[in-house]
Design an enzyme around this catalytic site. Structure first.
Site, PDB file in Angstrom:
ATOM      1  N   LYS A 292      42.275  42.672  42.585  1.00 22.74           N
ATOM      2  CA  LYS A 292      42.170  43.123  43.914  1.00 22.74           C
ATOM      3  C   LYS A 292      43.326  42.591  44.701  1.00 22.74           C
ATOM      4  O   LYS A 292      43.637  42.760  45.865  1.00 22.74           O
ATOM      5  CB  LYS A 292      40.957  42.057  44.480  1.00 22.74           C
ATOM      6  CG  LYS A 292      39.671  42.593  44.041  1.00 22.74           C
ATOM      7  CD  LYS A 292      38.646  41.074  44.390  1.00 22.74           C
ATOM      8  CE  LYS A 292      37.483  41.682  44.096  1.00 22.74           C
ATOM      9  NZ  LYS A 292      36.392  40.259  44.053  1.00 22.74           N
TER      10      LYS A 292
ATOM     11  N   LYS B  42      46.217  44.171  34.200  1.00 25.81           N
ATOM     12  CA  LYS B  42      44.841  44.175  34.723  1.00 25.81           C
ATOM     13  C   LYS B  42      44.681  44.866  36.141  1.00 25.81           C
ATOM     14  O   LYS B  42      45.505  44.177  37.140  1.00 25.81           O
ATOM     15  CB  LYS B  42      44.155  43.219  34.558  1.00 25.81           C
ATOM     16  CG  LYS B  42      42.881  42.834  34.620  1.00 25.81           C
ATOM     17  CD  LYS B  42      42.096  41.595  34.742  1.00 25.81           C
ATOM     18  CE  LYS B  42      42.638  40.716  35.873  1.00 25.81           C
ATOM     19  NZ  LYS B  42      42.134  39.396  36.229  1.00 25.81           N
TER      20      LYS B  42
ATOM     21  N   LYS C 250      47.418  31.798  37.521  1.00 20.92           N
ATOM     22  CA  LYS C 250      47.313  31.417  39.259  1.00 20.92           C
ATOM     23  C   LYS C 250      48.182  30.405  39.394  1.00 20.92           C
ATOM     24  O   LYS C 250      49.028  30.391  40.722  1.00 20.92           O
ATOM     25  CB  LYS C 250      45.774  31.060  39.468  1.00 20.92           C
ATOM     26  CG  LYS C 250      44.981  32.217  39.713  1.00 20.92           C
ATOM     27  CD  LYS C 250      43.774  31.996  40.492  1.00 20.92           C
ATOM     28  CE  LYS C 250      42.900  33.240  40.491  1.00 20.92           C
ATOM     29  NZ  LYS C 250      41.397  32.860  40.701  1.00 20.92           N
TER      30      LYS C 250
HETATM   31  P1  AMP Z   1      36.469  38.867  40.368  1.00 23.69           P
HETATM   32  O1  AMP Z   1      36.743  39.986  41.287  1.00 23.69           O
HETATM   33  O2  AMP Z   1      37.458  38.323  39.746  1.00 23.69           O
HETATM   34  O3  AMP Z   1      35.517  38.008  41.166  1.00 23.69           O
HETATM   35  O4  AMP Z   1      35.675  39.568  39.196  1.00 23.69           O
HETATM   36  C1  AMP Z   1      34.313  40.067  39.266  1.00 23.69           C
HETATM   37  C2  AMP Z   1      33.916  40.791  37.887  1.00 23.69           C
HETATM   38  O5  AMP Z   1      34.761  41.890  37.749  1.00 23.69           O
HETATM   39  C3  AMP Z   1      34.144  39.998  36.744  1.00 23.69           C
HETATM   40  O6  AMP Z   1      33.303  39.944  35.579  1.00 23.69           O
HETATM   41  C4  AMP Z   1      35.441  40.270  36.009  1.00 23.69           C
HETATM   42  O7  AMP Z   1      35.742  40.044  34.715  1.00 23.69           O
HETATM   43  C5  AMP Z   1      35.470  41.674  36.543  1.00 23.69           C
HETATM   44  N1  AMP Z   1      36.767  42.543  36.237  1.00 23.69           N
HETATM   45  C6  AMP Z   1      37.577  42.103  37.447  1.00 23.69           C
HETATM   46  N2  AMP Z   1      38.912  42.635  37.271  1.00 23.69           N
HETATM   47  C7  AMP Z   1      38.409  43.634  36.228  1.00 23.69           C
HETATM   48  C8  AMP Z   1      39.174  44.877  35.556  1.00 23.69           C
HETATM   49  N3  AMP Z   1      40.576  44.977  36.068  1.00 23.69           N
HETATM   50  N4  AMP Z   1      38.716  45.515  34.477  1.00 23.69           N
HETATM   51  C9  AMP Z   1      37.305  45.221  34.140  1.00 23.69           C
HETATM   52  N5  AMP Z   1      36.562  44.349  34.712  1.00 23.69           N
HETATM   53  C10 AMP Z   1      37.253  43.419  35.831  1.00 23.69           C
END
Ligand code: AMP
Ligand code: TRP
Length: 329
Positions: free
Chosen positions: A196, A193, A112
Site C-alpha cells: 500500500k 511485494k 520498517k
Molecule cells: P496489511 O495491509 O499489511 O494490513 O495486510 C492485510 C493482509 O493482506 C495480510 O494478511 C497480508 O499478508 C496480506 N497482503 C498484503 N500485501 C500482500 C501481497 N502483496 N500479496 C499477498 N497478500 C498480501
C-alpha cells in the site's frame, strides 16, 4: 462447535489486489465454516504516524470494503481493534514474556526500521500486539498473506513460552495461506511485494481503481525480454501476471498452461486486465451501496464489538489469574 478464525488488516492506504488475493478472499470464504472475527487493526496502523483525520476516514472505508468483498455480518464479527481495550491489555502481558531478540529478528521490523530515522517502540512491539489479537480469541486458524506467516509463527512461540511459564492457557494458531496468490508482487517492480505504501501509480491495483486505471497499470506492467509466455522459463513479472489471473479466475494449472503457453505478452496483459476488471466490478458496486446506507457500517461495527468483547474479557481474566495479577474477588 466451530473452530475460530481471526485475521486483521491495517486501515492504512487503499486496499489492493494483493490484500484481496492474499487474505480477504479467504476471509469471505472461511466465514461459513468457522466462527470468524475480522479486525480493522487501527492500533497497528499507528506504529507509523497516521494523519488522524485520514485514519478515521480510512477505518470507515476499510469497513465498507470488507463488507463489499463479502464479509457477512450475519456470519462474521467485524470489529475495530481499538474498540476492545483487551487487545492492548493482553499485548502488555505478552510483551513481558517476549525476548527482544525474537522481535528484532522479524523481517518486517527490519525493513520498517531501516526506513526510519528514529524507530518507534511500536514498530518493534507490532508482532506482540498481533499475537494478542490472535490469542485473545483462541483463534485456531489465521488467514493471511505470506508476509505475515513469520508473525503467526512468533505468535505460536509467544503462546508456547507463556504456557510453559504459567500453565496451559493459549491455543496454538495456524497460518492459512491461499493456494495461489499468497504473495502478489508489484506490477512495476515484480521483485517487490505489492504494498500500500510503495510510491508510484503503476505499482498496485487498488480495489477501487477504475477499469481504465486497472487496464493502464496492467498493460504497463514490467515483464522481460522474451516475447511470449514460456512456463519453463517464467520471469517474475510474467509469473506475477499469471498468478493474478489464476487467483481471480481459479483456473487449474493445466488450464493455465493450455491457454497461455506461447501467448504474446501483450495479449496476456489484456486478458489479465479483463479478468481483474470483471472480478472487481461487483465489489465496487457493493462498496458504493454499503457506503450510501447511512448508519449501516456503524451498526455492524457496534454489533461485532458487542458480540466478541465478552470473549476477550474472559481471556484477559484467565491470563491475569494465571500470572497472579490482581483480580477482584
Ligand atoms: P496489511 O495491509 O499489511 O494490513 O495486510 C492485510 C493482509 O493482506 C495480510 O494478511 C497480508 O499478508 C496480506 N497482503 C498484503 N500485501 C500482500 C501481497 N502483496 N500479496 C499477498 N497478500 C498480501
Ligand atoms: N499484521 C497484519 C498485517 O499487516 C495485520 C494483523 C494485525 C493481523 N493483527 C492480526 C493479521 C492478527 C492476522 C491476525 O497484515
Amino acid at each position: 462447535m466451530k473452530a475460530r478464525v481471526f485475521s486483521g488488516i491495517q486501515p492504512t492506504g487503499s486496499p489492493h489486489i494483493g490484500n484481496y488475493l492474499g487474505a480477504l478472499k479467504n476471509w469471505a470464504r472461511m466465514q461459513y465454516d468457522y466462527e470468524s472475527i475480522y479486525c480493522i487493526v487501527d492500533l497497528h496502523a499507528i506504529t507509523l504516524y497516521q494523519d488522524p483525520q485520514q485514519l478515521r476516514r480510512q477505518i470507515q472505508e476499510l469497513a465498507g470494503m470488507l463488507l463489499a468483498i463479502g464479509i457477512d455480518p450475519a456470519h462474521s464479527s467485524l470489529v475495530v481493534q481499538s474498540a476492545i481495550p483487551a487487545h492492548a491489555e493482553l499485548a502488555w502481558m505478552l510483551t513481558c514474556v517476549t525476548p527482544v531478540g525474537w522481535l528484532e529478528r522479524m523481517t518486517q521490523y527490519k525493513a520498517k526500521s531501516a526506513a526510519q530515522e528514529t524507530i518507534g517502540d511500536g514498530i518493534l512491539q507490532y508482532p506482540v500486539l498481533m499475537a494478542a489479537d490472535i490469542l485473545l480469541y483462541d483463534a485456531k486458524v489465521v488467514p493471511v498473506g505470506d508476509d505475515q506467516s513469520q508473525h503467526v509463527e512468533l505468535t505460536r512461540d509467544i503462546a508456547q513460552r507463556f504456557n510453559s511459564l504459567y500453565g496451559e492457557t493459549f491455543v496454538m494458531p495456524e497460518t492459512r495461506l491461499p493456494a495461489v496468490g499468497a504473495r502478489i508482487m508489484g506490477l512495476d517492480e515484480p521483485e517487490k511485494k505489492m504494498s500500500k505504501s510503495a510510491p508510484g501509480s503503476g505499482h498496485a491495483v487498488g480495489l477501487l481503481d477504475s477499469p481504465e486505471a486497472i487496464r493502464k497499470k496492467i498493460l504497463r506492467a514490467t515483464t522481460d525480454s522474451h516475447p511470449t509466455v514460456d512456463f519453463d522459463r517464467l520471469g517474475p513479472g510474467v509469473a506475477n501476471l499469471l498468478t493474478i489471473f489464476q487467483a481471480f479466475t481459479e483456473w487449474s494449472d493445466a488450464q493455465m498452461r493450455g491457454h497461455f503457453s506461447g501467448m504474446r505478452y501483450g495479449d496476456l496483459k489484456k486478458q489479465v486486465a479483463d479478468a481483474v476488471i470483471a472480478a472487481l466490478e461487483p465489489i465496487q458496486q457493493r462498496y458504493r451501496q454499503v457506503m450510501d446506507e447511512t448508519g449501516y457500517l456503524a451498526r455492524v461495527l457496534e454489533e461485532g464489538a458487542q458480540r466478541i468483547a465478552p470473549i476477550a474479557r474472559t481471556t484477559v481474566e484467565k491470563v491475569k489469574r494465571a500470572m497472579g495479577l490482581y483480580t477482584p474477588e
